[in-house]
Enzyme design. Structure first.
Site, PDB file in Angstrom:
ATOM      1  N   ASP A  26      41.546 -31.224 -32.745  1.00  0.00           N
ATOM      2  CA  ASP A  26      41.156 -32.280 -31.819  1.00  0.00           C
ATOM      3  C   ASP A  26      42.417 -32.658 -31.038  1.00  0.00           C
ATOM      4  OD1 ASP A  26      39.630 -34.519 -30.730  1.00  0.00           O
ATOM      5  OD2 ASP A  26      40.836 -35.758 -32.073  1.00  0.00           O
ATOM      6  N   ASP A  28      43.140 -36.053 -28.798  1.00  0.00           N
ATOM      7  CA  ASP A  28      43.564 -37.458 -28.891  1.00  0.00           C
ATOM      8  C   ASP A  28      43.605 -37.910 -30.351  1.00  0.00           C
ATOM      9  OD1 ASP A  28      43.126 -38.674 -25.833  1.00  0.00           O
ATOM     10  OD2 ASP A  28      41.792 -37.018 -26.325  1.00  0.00           O
ATOM     11  N   ASP A 185      40.813 -36.555 -36.142  1.00  0.00           N
ATOM     12  CA  ASP A 185      41.052 -37.909 -36.648  1.00  0.00           C
ATOM     13  C   ASP A 185      39.831 -38.809 -36.498  1.00  0.00           C
ATOM     14  OD1 ASP A 185      41.325 -38.039 -33.778  1.00  0.00           O
ATOM     15  OD2 ASP A 185      42.220 -40.022 -34.057  1.00  0.00           O
TER      16      ASP A 185
END
Length: 238
Positions: A26, A28, A185
């Site tokens: 991922d 960001d 996250d």
């Protein structure tokens, strides 16, 4: 526009990290610490309306949810609100104008990627950030020539937690999903990874939202720092 899709339920996976031959990240909150510029875009909307800025620490956990999360956190407005579409356009315009002012790779991520490159282990990016924002930022951070694939939120008809973006990335890498590790996250990252059949890793050092903690996402691995992630990925053989 991404089509609505059911969210896969979290479940315990069966893949093995030491059998993985590639890594997908991922963006960001996992590779890049983009929250300072995302929060600034939301706070500019507030100051433009004569409102006080909100503390960075209050909005940071919402950064992985992009415009939806930050507009919700800054104004209590969700996608169902009549003003949401115009506010989302305003937020994205603010963010695009100052997309890489304070954004950096998380400390230790540069060394992690260097290590993967040195070992010949392919890696790529799968994000829900739309392409017109993803690619300039990936280029400014020096990752565009290194990433073997970059899949944005509008690359496929569905965004995470749907597995389509991850399966698209697996196809670009010419690998079966079960030999790819996906690191993120947000709960949606783990849900998408499981649905795609990949090995899942929760990046607990990222933004992670305000709902369930990463230890309750049922990821196969949870890491608290890029250093711990690097140690986990040292098991990959490429």
């Amino acid at each position: 526009m991404n089509q609505p899709s059911p969210q896969p339920e979290p479940r315990i996976g069966t893949g093995s990290i030491d059998l993985c031959r590639a890594v997908l990240f991922d963006f960001d909150g996992t590779l890049a610490d983009t929250a300072p510029d995302l929060v600034a875009a939301a706070n500019k909307m507030r100051t433009d309306r004569g409102l006080d800025m909100l503390p960075y620490e209050q909005l940071r956990p919402l950064a992985s949810a992009g415009a939806r999360g930050l507009i919700g956190g800054a104004f209590g407005v969700g996608p169902e609100h009549r003003d949401y579409a115009s506010m989302r356009d305003e937020f994205l315009a603010n963010y695009e104008a100052d997309i890489c002012v304070e954004t950096t790779l998380f400390s230790g991520i540069g060394e992690l990627l260097d290590g993967l490159d040195e070992r010949g282990i392919r890696w790529g990016i799968v994000t829900n950030k739309i392409g017109r924002l993803t690619m300039p930022l990936v280029e400014q951070l020096g990752l565009a020539e290194r990433a073997r694939c970059v899949v944005s939120g509008d690359t496929t008809p569905h965004a995470k937690p749907h597995p389509a973006p991850l399966l698209h990335a697996a196809n670009e890498l010419a690998l079966q999903p079960e030999v790819i590790a996906y690191i993120g996250d947000d709960l949606r990252d783990v849900q998408a990874g499981f649905a795609a059949g990949m090995v899942t890793v929760a990046a607990a050092y990222g933004y992670c939202g305000l709902d369930l903690p990463p230890t309750m996402w049922h990821a196969q691995h949870v890491v608290d720092s890029p250093g711990q992630l690097q140690r986990l990925l040292s098991q990959l053989n490429g």
